[in-house]
Scaffold this motif. Structure first.
Motif, PDB file in Angstrom:
ATOM      1  N   ILE A 189     -21.886  44.538 -92.067  1.00 43.22           N
ATOM      2  CA  ILE A 189     -21.202  46.409 -91.583  1.00 43.22           C
ATOM      3  C   ILE A 189     -19.731  46.803 -91.503  1.00 43.22           C
ATOM      4  O   ILE A 189     -19.007  47.438 -92.693  1.00 43.22           O
ATOM      5  N   LEU A 190     -19.430  45.966 -91.073  1.00 46.86           N
ATOM      6  CA  LEU A 190     -17.864  45.435 -90.287  1.00 46.86           C
ATOM      7  C   LEU A 190     -17.101  44.926 -91.693  1.00 46.86           C
ATOM      8  O   LEU A 190     -15.712  45.267 -91.985  1.00 46.86           O
ATOM      9  N   LYS A 191     -17.083  44.330 -92.457  1.00 45.62           N
ATOM     10  CA  LYS A 191     -16.550  44.462 -93.660  1.00 45.62           C
ATOM     11  C   LYS A 191     -16.251  45.287 -94.198  1.00 45.62           C
ATOM     12  O   LYS A 191     -15.515  45.582 -95.246  1.00 45.62           O
ATOM     13  N   ARG A 192     -17.444  45.748 -94.555  1.00 44.42           N
ATOM     14  CA  ARG A 192     -17.263  47.233 -95.584  1.00 44.42           C
ATOM     15  C   ARG A 192     -16.515  48.742 -94.689  1.00 44.42           C
ATOM     16  O   ARG A 192     -16.541  49.558 -95.593  1.00 44.42           O
ATOM     17  N   SER A 193     -16.454  48.400 -93.749  1.00 49.13           N
ATOM     18  CA  SER A 193     -16.187  49.979 -92.424  1.00 49.13           C
ATOM     19  C   SER A 193     -15.158  49.654 -91.738  1.00 49.13           C
ATOM     20  O   SER A 193     -14.736  50.440 -91.666  1.00 49.13           O
ATOM     21  N   SER A 194     -14.801  48.324 -91.912  1.00 55.33           N
ATOM     22  CA  SER A 194     -13.722  47.665 -90.888  1.00 55.33           C
ATOM     23  C   SER A 194     -12.252  47.251 -91.646  1.00 55.33           C
ATOM     24  O   SER A 194     -12.957  46.120 -92.511  1.00 55.33           O
ATOM     25  N   ARG A 195     -10.996  47.009 -91.197  1.00 57.81           N
ATOM     26  CA  ARG A 195     -10.003  46.472 -91.981  1.00 57.81           C
ATOM     27  C   ARG A 195      -9.692  45.203 -90.495  1.00 57.81           C
ATOM     28  O   ARG A 195      -8.111  44.811 -90.833  1.00 57.81           O
ATOM     29  N   THR A 205     -10.135  51.276 -84.099  1.00 60.02           N
ATOM     30  CA  THR A 205     -10.426  52.283 -85.057  1.00 60.02           C
ATOM     31  C   THR A 205     -11.675  53.077 -85.084  1.00 60.02           C
ATOM     32  O   THR A 205     -12.268  52.780 -84.067  1.00 60.02           O
ATOM     33  N   ALA A 244     -13.682  53.288 -87.080  1.00 59.60           N
ATOM     34  CA  ALA A 244     -15.051  52.803 -87.705  1.00 59.60           C
ATOM     35  C   ALA A 244     -15.101  51.616 -86.377  1.00 59.60           C
ATOM     36  O   ALA A 244     -16.695  51.471 -86.296  1.00 59.60           O
ATOM     37  N   PHE A 294     -19.510  51.458 -84.935  1.00 58.32           N
ATOM     38  CA  PHE A 294     -19.955  50.338 -84.890  1.00 58.32           C
ATOM     39  C   PHE A 294     -20.374  50.155 -83.517  1.00 58.32           C
ATOM     40  O   PHE A 294     -21.501  49.849 -83.449  1.00 58.32           O
TER      41      PHE A 294
END
Length: 276
Positions: A87-93, A231, A233, A237
């Protein structure tokens, strides 16, 4: 849960002391808990939880509820970090180390949350089995190992550093104190509890308040230091993932036929996050 119960929970002394610590930092107060005292309080809470859990587990014996809860807990701790990283790879930087650290944090469990949840469930008449302290201990390590494996996958990372981290996970102070106290409680039983009842009973709530005061101080300072990384995102999360974990745990507990108190405690553990 009715509004009165919710209000009593939010206005309980441990929660209010956490808020006090948080506000103290925002007001630029010089209030602080020395690191040595903070570590002592952490070890004390683990000793109390582990010891009481061992005593109650001895009284209850090895039950199907315990085996089911332990199996579900270990599986959730080992696998939820994988979902968190996805999830974090696709929603955060966020960078990879931070993502893996977050995954380990939300996959592992919190001793303080366990203590607060245990107190609340006892208040509403849903006291979980003492062996849930053993489930707590079993759920601490798998998430950290999963996150470390994904961080250092395919042999990346210095072997010496990996060994040092694995040693910290398996024989660190938190693990040894929690599991060791559980064993001591299980061996000594009610006779041991009679000797330590004041130490692991009435004093516990005061220590918990003091510890949460320190956690409030730490949380506010970290927020002020790294607030720009929060952020929408990441905040989303932080709010949604514990609810997702708790929902999955509740469903699995229902399928496994756990008692209501144990199912509630397992759900609380799944929704918690490790402060360590």
């Amino acid at each position: 849960m009715d509004f009165q119960t919710l209000s009593d929970n939010l206005l309980s002394p441990p929660v209010l002391f956490f808020a006090l610590g948080f506000v103290a930092v925002l007001l630029r107060s010089d209030l602080e808990v020395p690191p040595a005292i903070s570590k002592l309080l952490s070890l004390y809470l683990m000793l109390c939880i582990g010891f009481k859990g061992g005593v109650e587990a001895r009284d209850a014996g090895l039950s199907g509820d315990f085996l089911s809860a332990a199996g579900i807990g270990i599986a959730l701790s080992a696998l939820m970090p994988i979902l968190a990283i996805f999830i974090l790879k696709r929603s955060s930087r966020l960078d990879r180390p931070t993502i893996c650290a977050l995954a380990a944090t939300y996959g592992s469990v919190s001793v303080v949350t366990f203590a607060a949840g245990q107190q609340h469930l006892a208040t509403v008449g849903l006291t979980p089995g003492g062996y849930m302290a053993a489930v707590l201990a079993l759920m601490e390590t798998p998430a950290i190992l999963t996150a470390l494996f994904l961080m250092n996958g395919a042999g990346r990372g210095e072997p010496g550093r990996r060994r040092a981290i694995l040693k910290e996970v398996f024989v660190g102070a938190a693990t040894v104190m929690l599991l060791g106290s559980f064993v001591v409680g299980a061996v000594s039983g009610e006779a041991g509890m009679a000797k330590l009842e004041v130490f692991v009973g009435p004093l516990f709530q005061g220590a918990l308040c003091f510890f949460l005061l320190d956690i409030g101080l730490v949380a506010a300072r970290r927020l002020m230091e790294g607030g720009r990384k929060l952020t929408p995102a990441v905040i989303g999360f932080a709010i949604a993932f514990p609810l997702l974990s708790a929902g999955i745990a509740l469903g699995l507990a229902h399928l496994a036929g756990l008692s209501l108190g144990n199912a509630a405690m397992l759900t609380i553990l799944a929704g918690s996050a490790s402060y360590i």
